[in-house]
Structures are given as structure tokens and as C-alpha cells.
Design a protein around this motif. Structure first.
Motif, PDB file in Angstrom:
ATOM      1  N   ASP A   1      42.797  34.242  20.244  1.00 42.12           N
ATOM      2  CA  ASP A   1      41.924  34.930  21.201  1.00 42.12           C
ATOM      3  C   ASP A   1      42.247  34.519  22.632  1.00 42.12           C
ATOM      4  O   ASP A   1      42.241  35.352  23.552  1.00 42.12           O
ATOM      5  CB  ASP A   1      40.457  34.612  20.888  1.00 42.12           C
ATOM      6  N   LYS A   2      42.531  33.228  22.825  1.00 43.29           N
ATOM      7  CA  LYS A   2      42.845  32.745  24.176  1.00 43.29           C
ATOM      8  C   LYS A   2      44.219  33.231  24.629  1.00 43.29           C
ATOM      9  O   LYS A   2      44.433  33.500  25.820  1.00 43.29           O
ATOM     10  CB  LYS A   2      42.784  31.215  24.210  1.00 43.29           C
ATOM     11  N   VAL A   3      45.145  33.348  23.687  1.00 41.98           N
ATOM     12  CA  VAL A   3      46.463  33.887  24.031  1.00 41.98           C
ATOM     13  C   VAL A   3      46.332  35.334  24.494  1.00 41.98           C
ATOM     14  O   VAL A   3      46.972  35.752  25.471  1.00 41.98           O
ATOM     15  CB  VAL A   3      47.423  33.785  22.824  1.00 41.98           C
ATOM     16  N   THR A   4      45.501  36.106  23.808  1.00 42.38           N
ATOM     17  CA  THR A   4      45.261  37.488  24.228  1.00 42.38           C
ATOM     18  C   THR A   4      44.728  37.537  25.659  1.00 42.38           C
ATOM     19  O   THR A   4      45.129  38.404  26.449  1.00 42.38           O
ATOM     20  CB  THR A   4      44.262  38.166  23.267  1.00 42.38           C
ATOM     21  N   ALA A   5      43.847  36.587  25.994  1.00 45.38           N
ATOM     22  CA  ALA A   5      43.311  36.534  27.355  1.00 45.38           C
ATOM     23  C   ALA A   5      44.418  36.222  28.363  1.00 45.38           C
ATOM     24  O   ALA A   5      44.473  36.827  29.448  1.00 45.38           O
ATOM     25  CB  ALA A   5      42.207  35.481  27.443  1.00 45.38           C
ATOM     26  N   ILE A   6      45.325  35.299  28.002  1.00 48.41           N
ATOM     27  CA  ILE A   6      46.425  34.957  28.916  1.00 48.41           C
ATOM     28  C   ILE A   6      47.349  36.145  29.115  1.00 48.41           C
ATOM     29  O   ILE A   6      47.812  36.417  30.234  1.00 48.41           O
ATOM     30  CB  ILE A   6      47.196  33.730  28.383  1.00 48.41           C
ATOM     31  N   VAL A   7      47.640  36.859  28.032  1.00 46.34           N
ATOM     32  CA  VAL A   7      48.496  38.047  28.165  1.00 46.34           C
ATOM     33  C   VAL A   7      47.850  39.046  29.117  1.00 46.34           C
ATOM     34  O   VAL A   7      48.534  39.653  29.975  1.00 46.34           O
ATOM     35  CB  VAL A   7      48.742  38.697  26.785  1.00 46.34           C
ATOM     36  N   GLY A   8      46.540  39.231  29.014  1.00 46.87           N
ATOM     37  CA  GLY A   8      45.846  40.131  29.932  1.00 46.87           C
ATOM     38  C   GLY A   8      45.960  39.681  31.377  1.00 46.87           C
ATOM     39  O   GLY A   8      46.141  40.506  32.294  1.00 46.87           O
TER      40      GLY A   8
END
Length: 521
Positions: free
Chosen positions: A416-423
Motif C-alpha cells: 500500500d505504501k509503495v502504491t503511494a510512492i508511485v503516485g
């Protein structure tokens, strides 16, 4: 019989060594540490990035040592016991960040001595009735079982660290154990026994396997192991030339060592073998792997090139100028320049050829396959970045993150945090961008993670962002070059920042505004 994984296995820890021996390649001498003789008994530390070949080299060193009757070589000891909750617990228990490395170093030294004792007390070759001094020292060591334990079989160093963390309750009790005066006696008696016996080689691996789940504590743990091993190698004691402990550690751990007050004294290559992969060595590794493939993999068996293997010589790489890029260079720049990425990509290509029944692959197939491989590699790096950010976030503000959770739950939480970083990366919007945009990215990440840590520093340490001089020279993080300076350079000398070209494979809608794909050399 179907041939699976013709490029070999991507994990150097897997498989019987005799079965993988044929997959090994020998790098030419010009590549320094990558070509170092496995017989070199001076090496104590193998350092490199994830997937750089540390585990395989450790196994090669152990296999080479077996040919000598004058030494005893342990199996390569994989970490099955020292879990992330234990590592975090010890770091928390010892309180002071500045002292944690000292405590970790002492803990590892005691664990190594306990491991050595398990060999000495359980193997007949160390019981020397013909050497009165050694016999007496062995008998006296049995009186120190309150420190050393009573092992009925051989022990792993990591299991001894885990056992001590579990068994000793409280900080003061731990300090009393670590600083017990009797450890000097133990080292002296062990040295006497080993002086009349074969050298003992202990190989320790996998201490970094859960690094992504808690980079800070695991770095302290690895740094402590580094100091313990190097002190044993350099101490003026009877153990120096008889007890050889060889470990595999992340290069980022050595970067933190280099940043310390005594960092310069470890800028040496006698005891430290640094596996530094460059674009040139990555190309060489690919060529050596191709040379080992059966002739049936090539359109022209006499020409063992990437072109003959895949059936095409170039790929239109999707940049605005529709440049036709050489197929080999295209593949290599979609890796982290480490063997694991090349092996994975090579096996994926061979599998596609086998499943399609075609040796020649289409451009679209190659682009999709290479992008899939690059995306998986980048995602593993972003997992580490996410953990770094979370560690700097006050625990009271991280309601959805439990560092002591199960492996599956941790993976989901980090995902979930990786998805936030990609965003956040996608909001930057360009592959070449200004320092102002970089600063805004950090602010956005600080708001999401509720921390003062800078995302750009985490991305820098994982080689996903680089900086550009006014003259256009591009720099990516390399621990040996930056001597422990783990912060992304800022200031008047920085003209622009750039994304690693593989960022395009995980972050969409990034404007291609650079002259060429950016990649470490």
C-alpha cells in the motif's frame, strides 16, 4: 526433458552446489572483486547490492576451502532464526542509537564464540590428547557453559544471537552478559585449542534477507556483525589466524560504516571484497551466460550473441524520436546491473521462446517482457524506500502499519505504501526535473507518511534517482564513491534531477524530456 532456467537460478542460496556448478561463470580479472579467487582466505566480508552474487561467492569460497585438510569449513549458515521482531526488540531494548552498534558488535562477537565452541566441543579433531595445552584449555572451556551454552551439535551464529535476545531479560542483564570478564578467558582458551588444530572457517549469510521490512534496525544489526568480524580479523589475539568468519553484507551497510569516525580505516580490499557491478561487467556477465547456452538456443550457433539468441538486433524504445536501440543495451539498462536481474530476464526470454515455439521474438513481446522484469525489480527497491519512510514516522501515527506483523501482512502493508510512492513520483510528471519539483515531492511524501524524512534520500540510496551537473554529467548513488554520504546532493552544484529509466515501467504518464534513458554506469 524440458530445460527450465537455462540461465541458472537467480538465488545463489538455492540448489545443491554440484548441480549448479555448471552454471557458474568466471569473470575476467579486469573486473576486480568480481573476479577474486574464492581460495583467498584473507577475505572476511563480501559486500554488494541485492542480487550481486554475494551468496554464490560465499558458497564458492566454502567449496574451495573443503579441499584443504588443514581447515574445517562450516556449511554456509543461512539465517533462519534471527527474525525482524527480535532485531527490533534488541535495538529498542538497548535504547541509545549511538550505542546500538557497539552492543550489536559485542552480541555478534559473543554469538560467534558460542558457534566456534559448538564446533570445538562436538568434533573429535579438536580433542588433542597429544597436545597437553590444548587438552587443558578444552577441559577448562567446559567450565564456562554459563556463557557458552552446552551445544549437543553445531550451532549457527544467527541462532545464537536470536537465543540470547530471547533468553536474557532486560538491558542491564544483557550488558552484564556481554561485558562479563570471563569472555577474555574464553577467547584465550579457544585460541589455545585452535592453535593446535585445523583452522575454523564459519560462513554466515542471509542476515539481510528481511532488510526491507525494517531497514534501520537491520542496518544496525549488519553493521555490528561487520565490526565483530573485522575486529576478529585484526585483533592481536590467538584467534586472529585460526578463526575465520566470512559474512555477506549489503553495500548500503558498508556505506554507513564509511560515514563513521573510523570509516577510513575500513577503506581496504584485503579483508573486504566489494562486488561492484557496472554496465561493462553486466554486459560481460550476459555474454558469459550466453556462451553456456546449448547451440539450439541460437539461430547461428557459431554466433552466440543476443541478436542470434532472440532473433532481432534492435528495439524501438518508445522515446519521442522513436530511436531504434540495440537489443543488448536495451535489456541491460532495464536491470540494476546485477546478475540476478540478468538471470531472471534471460530465463523469462527462454521460457517465452519455449512456450511460443518460436526462437525469434517480436519487438512487442520483448518490450512487454523486459518491462515486466524491470517492474518487479523496481518494486522491490520501492519496498525498501517505503520501510525507510515508515521507520521515521512516529509509531502513534502509523495506525495501519505493524512492524511485528506476519510476513504476508507486512507485504500487504508495504504494498500500500509503495502504491503511494508511485503516485508521488507520477505527480513529478517528468523524467528530468528541477530541484524545486524534487522539494515539492518531499513535502508531499512527508504529508502522506507524516514524517520529516525525505523520500528523495530513500530513492537516492536505492539508486532510483540521480542528480545532474550543469555540464550534463549524471550521478547515481554508489556507496564506495560517496563514502557514506547517504543524502541526495542538493545546492548550487545540482542542475537537475533524473529518474532511473526503469521508473517508466512502474510509474505511468512520466514525460520523456531527457536526451536519453538515464541509468547508472
Amino acid at each position: 526433458m524440458i530445460e527450465y532456467d537455462p540461465f541458472g537460478l537467480p538465488d545463489g542460496n538455492v540448489g545443491n552446489f554440484d548441480e549448479i556448478r555448471g552454471d557458474l561463470v568466471a569473470m575476467p580479472g579486469r573486473f576486480g572483486g568480481l573476479a577474486r579467487d574464492p581460495n583467498d582466505a584473507r577475505v572476511r566480508v563480501i559486500a554488494g547490492a541485492l542480487g550481486s552474487g554475494k551468496s554464490l561467492l560465499l558458497r564458492r569460497m566454502r567449496e574451495s576451502r573443503l579441499q584443504y585438510d588443514s581447515s574445517v569449513a562450516s556449511n554456509v549458515q543461512r539465517n533462519e532464526d534471527l527474525l525482524t521482531p527480535l532485531v527490533r526488540e534488541f535495538s529498542r531494548r538497548m535504547d541509545q542509537t549511538t550505542s546500538n552498534t557497539e552492543y550489536w558488535s559485542l552480541l555478534w562477537r559473543r554469538a560467534i564464540l558460542r558457534t566456534a565452541w559448538s564446533f570445538v566441543s562436538n568434533q573429535a579433531m579438536y580433542n588433542r590428547p597429544d597436545a597437553p595445552q590444548a587438552k587443558s584449555a578444552l577441559e577448562r572451556l567446559h567450565k564456562y557453559e554459563s556463557l557458552l551454552g552446552s551445544p549437543a551439535n553445531l550451532r549457527r551464529a544467527s541462532s545464537q544471537v536470536a537465543r540470547l535476545i530471547r533468553d536474557i531479560d532486560g538491558k542491564e542483564a544483557f550488558i552484564d552478559y556481554l561485558l562479563d570478564d570471563r569472555w577474555e578467558d574464553v577467547e584465550g582458551f579457544l585460541g589455545t585449542v585452535l592453535a593446535h588444530s585445523p583452522e575454523l572457517f564459519i560462513y554466515v549469510d542471509d542476515i539481510d534477507k528481511n532488510y526491507a521490512w525494517s531497514p534501520g534496525p537491520w542496518t544496525q544489526c549488519q553493521r555490528g556483525l561487520f565490526y565483530a568480524v573485522m575486529h576478529l580479523a585484526k585483533d592481536d589475539s590467538p584467534l586472529r589466524n585460526k578463526l575465520h568468519v566470512v559474512v555477506a553484507l549489503r553495500d548500503v551497510t558498508l556505506a554507513t560504516v564509511a560515514a563513521g569516525e573510523h570509516g577510513p580505516q575500513y577503506a581496504e580490499q584485503t579483508h573486504i571484497n566489494y562486488l561492484r557491478w557496472t554496465r561493462e561487467s553486466a554486459h560481460e556477465f550476459l555474454h558469459l551466460k550466453l556462451a553456456k547456452l546449448p547451440p539450439s538456443h541460437f539461430s547461428d550457433p557459431q554466433e552466440r550473441t543476443v541478436e542470434s539468441w532472440i532473433g532481432i538486433s534492435s528495439v524501438t524504445n518508445g522515446r519521442p524520436n522513436l530511436l531504434a536501440e540495440g537489443i543488448e543495451g536495451y535489456m541491460i539498462r532495464h536491470t540494476r546491473l546485477v546478475p540476478r536481474d540478468i538471470v531472471i530476464m534471460g530465463n523469462m526470454i527462454c521460457a517465452l521462446q519455449r512456450e511460443s515455439g518460436r526462437q525469434r521474438l517480436a519487438e512487442d513481446e520483448i518490450r512487454d517482457l523486459v518491462s515486466d522484469a524491470a517492474r518487479a525489480s523496481i518494486r522491490s527497491q520501492l519496498n525498501v524506500c517505503a520501510s525507510m519512510m515508515l521507520e521515521d514516522t512516529p509509531h502513534s501515527l502509523v495506525a495501519d502499519y505493524d512492524s511485528d506483523a506476519t510476513e504476508a501482512k507486512l507485504d500487504q502493508q508495504l504494498g500500500d505504501k509503495v502504491t503511494a510512492i508511485v503516485g508521488i513520483i507520477e505527480q513529478v510528471g517528468q523524467e528530468v526535473f528541477t530541484p524545486k519539483k524534487c522539494a515539492l515531492m518531499d513535502v508531499r511524501a512527508q504529508e502522506i507518511f507524516r514524517t520529516q524524512a525525505r523520500l528523495s534520500n530513500a530513492l537516492w540510496r536505492n539508486r532510483l534517482i540521480g542528480w545532474v551537473e550543469v555540464n550534463g554529467k549524471v550521478h547515481f548513488f554508489e556507496p564506495r564513491d560517496y563514502h557514506g554520504r547517504s543524502q541526495l546532493p542538493r545546492g548550487s552544484g545540482v542542475h537537475r534531477y533524473v529518474w532511473h529509466c526503469m521508473i517508466h515501467d512502474i510509474a505511468r504518464n512520466i514525460e520523456i524530456n531527457g536526451d536519453a534513458p538515464y541509468h547508472p554506469n
